[in-house]
Design a protein around this motif. Structure first.
Motif, short mmCIF file in Angstrom:
data_model
loop_
_atom_site.label_atom_id
_atom_site.label_comp_id
_atom_site.label_asym_id
_atom_site.label_seq_id
_atom_site.Cartn_x
_atom_site.Cartn_y
_atom_site.Cartn_z
N SER A 250 0.84 -1.19 0.00
CA SER A 250 0.00 0.00 0.00
C SER A 250 0.88 1.24 0.00
O SER A 250 1.87 1.30 0.72
CB SER A 250 -0.91 -0.01 1.23
N SER B 230 -12.97 4.34 -5.15
CA SER B 230 -11.93 3.38 -5.48
C SER B 230 -12.17 2.80 -6.87
O SER B 230 -13.30 2.41 -7.19
CB SER B 230 -11.91 2.26 -4.43
N LEU C 127 -7.04 -0.52 -11.07
CA LEU C 127 -6.00 -0.24 -12.06
C LEU C 127 -5.59 -1.52 -12.77
O LEU C 127 -5.11 -1.50 -13.90
CB LEU C 127 -4.77 0.39 -11.38
N VAL D 264 -4.98 -4.41 -8.31
CA VAL D 264 -4.46 -3.13 -7.84
C VAL D 264 -5.60 -2.12 -7.89
O VAL D 264 -6.27 -1.97 -8.92
CB VAL D 264 -3.28 -2.64 -8.70
N TRP D 265 -5.82 -1.44 -6.76
CA TRP D 265 -6.90 -0.48 -6.61
C TRP D 265 -6.33 0.87 -6.20
O TRP D 265 -5.40 0.94 -5.41
CB TRP D 265 -7.91 -0.95 -5.58
N GLN D 266 -6.90 1.93 -6.75
CA GLN D 266 -6.53 3.29 -6.36
C GLN D 266 -7.75 3.95 -5.71
O GLN D 266 -8.82 4.03 -6.32
CB GLN D 266 -6.08 4.12 -7.55
N THR E 124 -2.80 3.75 -3.28
CA THR E 124 -2.73 2.69 -4.29
C THR E 124 -2.30 1.42 -3.57
O THR E 124 -1.30 1.42 -2.86
CB THR E 124 -1.73 3.05 -5.39
N GLN E 125 -3.09 0.37 -3.72
CA GLN E 125 -2.79 -0.87 -3.01
C GLN E 125 -2.87 -2.07 -3.93
O GLN E 125 -3.65 -2.10 -4.88
CB GLN E 125 -3.72 -1.06 -1.82
N THR E 126 -2.03 -3.05 -3.63
CA THR E 126 -2.03 -4.32 -4.34
C THR E 126 -2.63 -5.37 -3.42
O THR E 126 -2.20 -5.52 -2.28
CB THR E 126 -0.61 -4.73 -4.74
#
Length: 176
Positions: free
Chosen positions: A120, A137, A140, A148-150, A165-167
């Motif tokens: 994150s 959210s 990506l 992956v979400w922003q 931004t997190q994976t």
């Protein structure tokens, strides 16, 4: 809390934490979700459960829009969420974004699969302020093993507070 014992958020005299009584009816995860959600039943149940326990419950998170292509949420700010300057604590902002991004992943999981955050990254732009915060959210990347979400967190006046931004890793069902 001010020196006079009044809440920095509500201006009311100290006592019960503001927002707790108002969210008592939201303990059910289903009450914290939009009325119409076009997702598989298993995904809806996982998201509803997540909203009713742990961090989502502590942060008073309520989803206002939910789909596989993105989601929006609100968080009611209480005295428990603010720092000594009366602004929302940075860790609270990060946790809010994390649970919202994770729910985007859950919306896209195959039945029986799980997820957890792998990585994150947070950029802060301005102070978070109550009485509520908003999060939007978007994915990506939606893959078989990671997503992956922003997430953009904003104040109610649309001032951008942070972008996270997190994976998320996609975990297969546990073998029994």
């Amino acid at each position: 809390m001010t020196a006079t014992g009044k809440s920095r958020i509500s201006g009311k005299t100290a006592g019960k934490t503001p927002g707790r009584a108002a969210t008592a009816d939201l303990r059910s995860g289903a009450a914290r979700m939009p009325a119409k959600v076009a997702l598989p039943k298993a995904n809806i149940e996982m998201i509803a459960h997540s909203l009713s326990v742990g961090m989502c419950r502590a942060l008073n998170v309520r989803l206002t829009r939910l789909s596989r292509k993105g989601l929006e949420a609100e968080m009611t700010v209480t005295d428990d969420h603010i720092n000594r300057t009366g602004r929302v604590n940075g860790g609270v902002l990060m946790a809010f974004a994390d649970v919202v991004g994770a729910m985007g992943t859950v919306a896209n999981l195959p039945e029986g699969y799980r997820t957890t955050t792998l990585e994150s990254k947070t950029n802060f732009f301005s102070a978070g302020a109550g009485p509520r915060l908003k999060a939007r959210s978007v994915p990506l990347h939606i893959g078989r093993t990671t997503m992956v979400w922003q997430t953009t967190v904003s104040n109610l006046d649309d001032t951008r507070v942070a972008i996270v931004t997190q994976t998320q890793i996609v975990l297969q069902p546990r073998s029994q």
